[in-house]
Design a protein around this motif. Structure first.
Motif, PDB file in Angstrom:
ATOM      1  N   LYS A   1       0.827  -1.218   0.000  1.00 42.27           N
ATOM      2  CA  LYS A   1       0.000   0.000   0.000  1.00 42.27           C
ATOM      3  C   LYS A   1       0.856   1.260   0.000  1.00 42.27           C
ATOM      4  N   LYS A   2       1.966   1.195   0.707  1.00 39.51           N
ATOM      5  CA  LYS A   2       2.863   2.350   0.740  1.00 39.51           C
ATOM      6  C   LYS A   2       3.322   2.743  -0.655  1.00 39.51           C
ATOM      7  N   GLY A   3       3.624   1.741  -1.442  1.00 37.66           N
ATOM      8  CA  GLY A   3       4.040   2.008  -2.812  1.00 37.66           C
ATOM      9  C   GLY A   3       2.903   2.598  -3.623  1.00 37.66           C
ATOM     10  N   ALA A   4       1.694   2.103  -3.340  1.00 37.81           N
ATOM     11  CA  ALA A   4       0.530   2.569  -4.096  1.00 37.81           C
ATOM     12  C   ALA A   4       0.220   4.034  -3.816  1.00 37.81           C
ATOM     13  N   ILE A   5       0.545   4.482  -2.611  1.00 39.53           N
ATOM     14  CA  ILE A   5       0.270   5.884  -2.266  1.00 39.53           C
ATOM     15  C   ILE A   5       0.935   6.821  -3.263  1.00 39.53           C
TER      16      ILE A   5
ATOM     17  N   GLU B   1      -0.757  -6.103 -15.542  1.00 42.84           N
ATOM     18  CA  GLU B   1       0.072  -7.319 -15.504  1.00 42.84           C
ATOM     19  C   GLU B   1      -0.024  -7.993 -14.144  1.00 42.84           C
ATOM     20  N   LEU B   2       0.152  -7.152 -13.124  1.00 39.77           N
ATOM     21  CA  LEU B   2       0.139  -7.637 -11.746  1.00 39.77           C
ATOM     22  C   LEU B   2      -1.203  -8.291 -11.445  1.00 39.77           C
ATOM     23  N   TYR B   3      -2.256  -7.626 -11.853  1.00 34.71           N
ATOM     24  CA  TYR B   3      -3.611  -8.117 -11.604  1.00 34.71           C
ATOM     25  C   TYR B   3      -3.815  -9.482 -12.255  1.00 34.71           C
ATOM     26  N   LYS B   4      -3.462  -9.577 -13.516  1.00 32.30           N
ATOM     27  CA  LYS B   4      -3.628 -10.853 -14.229  1.00 32.30           C
ATOM     28  C   LYS B   4      -2.845 -11.955 -13.550  1.00 32.30           C
ATOM     29  N   GLU B   5      -1.619 -11.607 -13.181  1.00 31.06           N
ATOM     30  CA  GLU B   5      -0.754 -12.580 -12.523  1.00 31.06           C
ATOM     31  C   GLU B   5      -1.417 -13.112 -11.242  1.00 31.06           C
ATOM     32  N   TYR B   6      -1.954 -12.214 -10.468  1.00 29.16           N
ATOM     33  CA  TYR B   6      -2.567 -12.625  -9.203  1.00 29.16           C
ATOM     34  C   TYR B   6      -3.893 -13.340  -9.421  1.00 29.16           C
ATOM     35  N   MET B   7      -4.605 -12.975 -10.459  1.00 29.31           N
ATOM     36  CA  MET B   7      -5.903 -13.604 -10.709  1.00 29.31           C
ATOM     37  C   MET B   7      -5.766 -15.069 -11.115  1.00 29.31           C
TER      38      MET B   7
ATOM     39  N   GLY C   1      -0.384 -16.919   6.169  1.00 31.83           N
ATOM     40  CA  GLY C   1       0.165 -16.365   4.935  1.00 31.83           C
ATOM     41  C   GLY C   1      -0.839 -16.461   3.797  1.00 31.83           C
ATOM     42  N   GLU C   2      -1.521 -17.583   3.742  1.00 30.08           N
ATOM     43  CA  GLU C   2      -2.575 -17.801   2.736  1.00 30.08           C
ATOM     44  C   GLU C   2      -3.659 -16.727   2.896  1.00 30.08           C
ATOM     45  N   ASP C   3      -4.043 -16.526   4.133  1.00 26.75           N
ATOM     46  CA  ASP C   3      -5.036 -15.499   4.445  1.00 26.75           C
ATOM     47  C   ASP C   3      -4.545 -14.121   4.008  1.00 26.75           C
ATOM     48  N   HIS C   4      -3.301 -13.876   4.289  1.00 25.09           N
ATOM     49  CA  HIS C   4      -2.730 -12.573   3.935  1.00 25.09           C
ATOM     50  C   HIS C   4      -2.676 -12.393   2.424  1.00 25.09           C
ATOM     51  N   PHE C   5      -2.362 -13.458   1.725  1.00 25.11           N
ATOM     52  CA  PHE C   5      -2.352 -13.396   0.264  1.00 25.11           C
ATOM     53  C   PHE C   5      -3.711 -12.936  -0.267  1.00 25.11           C
ATOM     54  N   HIS C   6      -4.766 -13.473   0.312  1.00 23.09           N
ATOM     55  CA  HIS C   6      -6.095 -13.099  -0.179  1.00 23.09           C
ATOM     56  C   HIS C   6      -6.439 -11.652   0.132  1.00 23.09           C
ATOM     57  N   LYS C   7      -5.884 -11.144   1.211  1.00 23.94           N
ATOM     58  CA  LYS C   7      -6.059  -9.714   1.501  1.00 23.94           C
ATOM     59  C   LYS C   7      -5.353  -8.876   0.449  1.00 23.94           C
ATOM     60  N   ILE C   8      -4.147  -9.294   0.108  1.00 21.09           N
ATOM     61  CA  ILE C   8      -3.392  -8.584  -0.940  1.00 21.09           C
ATOM     62  C   ILE C   8      -4.163  -8.637  -2.254  1.00 21.09           C
TER      63      ILE C   8
ATOM     64  N   TYR D   1      -7.141  -6.402  -2.228  1.00 25.13           N
ATOM     65  CA  TYR D   1      -6.715  -5.013  -2.346  1.00 25.13           C
ATOM     66  C   TYR D   1      -6.307  -4.692  -3.778  1.00 25.13           C
ATOM     67  N   LEU D   2      -5.596  -5.630  -4.393  1.00 27.22           N
ATOM     68  CA  LEU D   2      -5.157  -5.437  -5.773  1.00 27.22           C
ATOM     69  C   LEU D   2      -6.351  -5.316  -6.718  1.00 27.22           C
ATOM     70  N   GLU D   3      -7.384  -6.072  -6.453  1.00 21.14           N
ATOM     71  CA  GLU D   3      -8.607  -5.982  -7.263  1.00 21.14           C
ATOM     72  C   GLU D   3      -9.220  -4.589  -7.179  1.00 21.14           C
ATOM     73  N   GLU D   4      -9.307  -4.078  -5.947  1.00 24.20           N
ATOM     74  CA  GLU D   4      -9.839  -2.721  -5.749  1.00 24.20           C
ATOM     75  C   GLU D   4      -9.034  -1.715  -6.555  1.00 24.20           C
ATOM     76  N   LEU D   5      -7.722  -1.829  -6.393  1.00 19.40           N
ATOM     77  CA  LEU D   5      -6.820  -0.906  -7.056  1.00 19.40           C
ATOM     78  C   LEU D   5      -6.996  -0.983  -8.571  1.00 19.40           C
ATOM     79  N   TYR D   6      -7.074  -2.189  -9.050  1.00 11.19           N
ATOM     80  CA  TYR D   6      -7.220  -2.424 -10.489  1.00 11.19           C
ATOM     81  C   TYR D   6      -8.496  -1.774 -11.009  1.00 11.19           C
ATOM     82  N   LYS D   7      -9.613  -2.044 -10.335  1.00 11.43           N
ATOM     83  CA  LYS D   7     -10.895  -1.470 -10.767  1.00 11.43           C
ATOM     84  C   LYS D   7     -10.820   0.049 -10.773  1.00 11.43           C
ATOM     85  N   GLU D   8     -10.222   0.580  -9.715  1.00 13.33           N
ATOM     86  CA  GLU D   8     -10.108   2.030  -9.596  1.00 13.33           C
ATOM     87  C   GLU D   8      -9.344   2.609 -10.801  1.00 13.33           C
TER      88      GLU D   8
END
Lengths: 101, 101
Positions: A8-12, A93-99, B80-87, B90-97
């Motif tokens: 998140k820090k990077g995203a800011i 790219e990041l999004y696709k990778e994670y999806m 860690g698995e749980d944390h991954f899903h939080k990331i 968050y990435l989904e939100e960012l992407y949509k935005e």
DNA sequence: AGATCGATATCGATTATCGATATTATAAAA
DNA sequence: TTTTATAATATCGATAATCGATATCGATCT
């Protein structure tokens, strides 16, 4: 500090460009807007970044007199616009990778 | 330093969790894998993070003897698995935005 | 003028990162 | 068996970034 908050820090910083693209802003407005999205950033980080991005040509700064107060409004430049699209492409790219996971 | 490279720096740390989830890895492998994706990180950043994430319970570490060499393999934990899903969320939100722009 | 207010800038302390070097453990070579 | 090489992890000092408190600046109000 964990990976999500580090991320998140990077995203800011990316968001500075993001917001400048929508409409010109001044420091305090941006800080509050970021805080609304749970992005905390201190003045000592924000103002140096605004200056750096202006010096690097991503943002243009114009002083405006608003109800007697001088505000520095920052707006996007062509280089900043270009940079935004780089961020956006990277985010895709990041999004696709994670999806995939 | 610009917003994109600053943003990527944050993503590197998120990627530690990301890769641990796919398969267990050891430090040097991870460093090279990140480098392949243009993510440069120094040992002095990587190893403290691996230790921190292990101490925080996001990763589990197991020493293995591989062809006579001792390697520390890191794998994902439930936290860690749980944390991954939080990331990921968050990435989904960012992407949509960003896609709206 | 003095006080206050909104906004930007600065500064010292703390924390994170870099990158070079050290350490550890094993195996192969002499 | 002692070296030498190699792969991996850990450490350390220097540098850089961040935080958060404080200072400054300009305009208005009393």
């Amino acid at each position: 500090m964990n990976p999500l908050s580090r991320f998140k820090k990077g995203a800011i910083i990316a968001h500075i460009i993001y917001y400048a693209r929508k409409e010109p802003f001044y420091g305090v407005w941006l800080k509050e807007e970021l805080a609304r999205h749970d992005y905390k950033i201190s003045d000592g980080t924000l103002y140096p970044w605004l200056a750096r991005l202006t010096n690097s040509g991503y943002l243009a700064m114009e002083e405006k007199n608003v109800e007697g107060k001088i505000r520095k409004y920052y707006s996007i430049t062509d280089a900043g616009e270009d940079h935004f699209h780089k961020i956006k492409r990277y985010l895709e790219e990041l999004y696709k990778e994670y999806m995939e996971q």
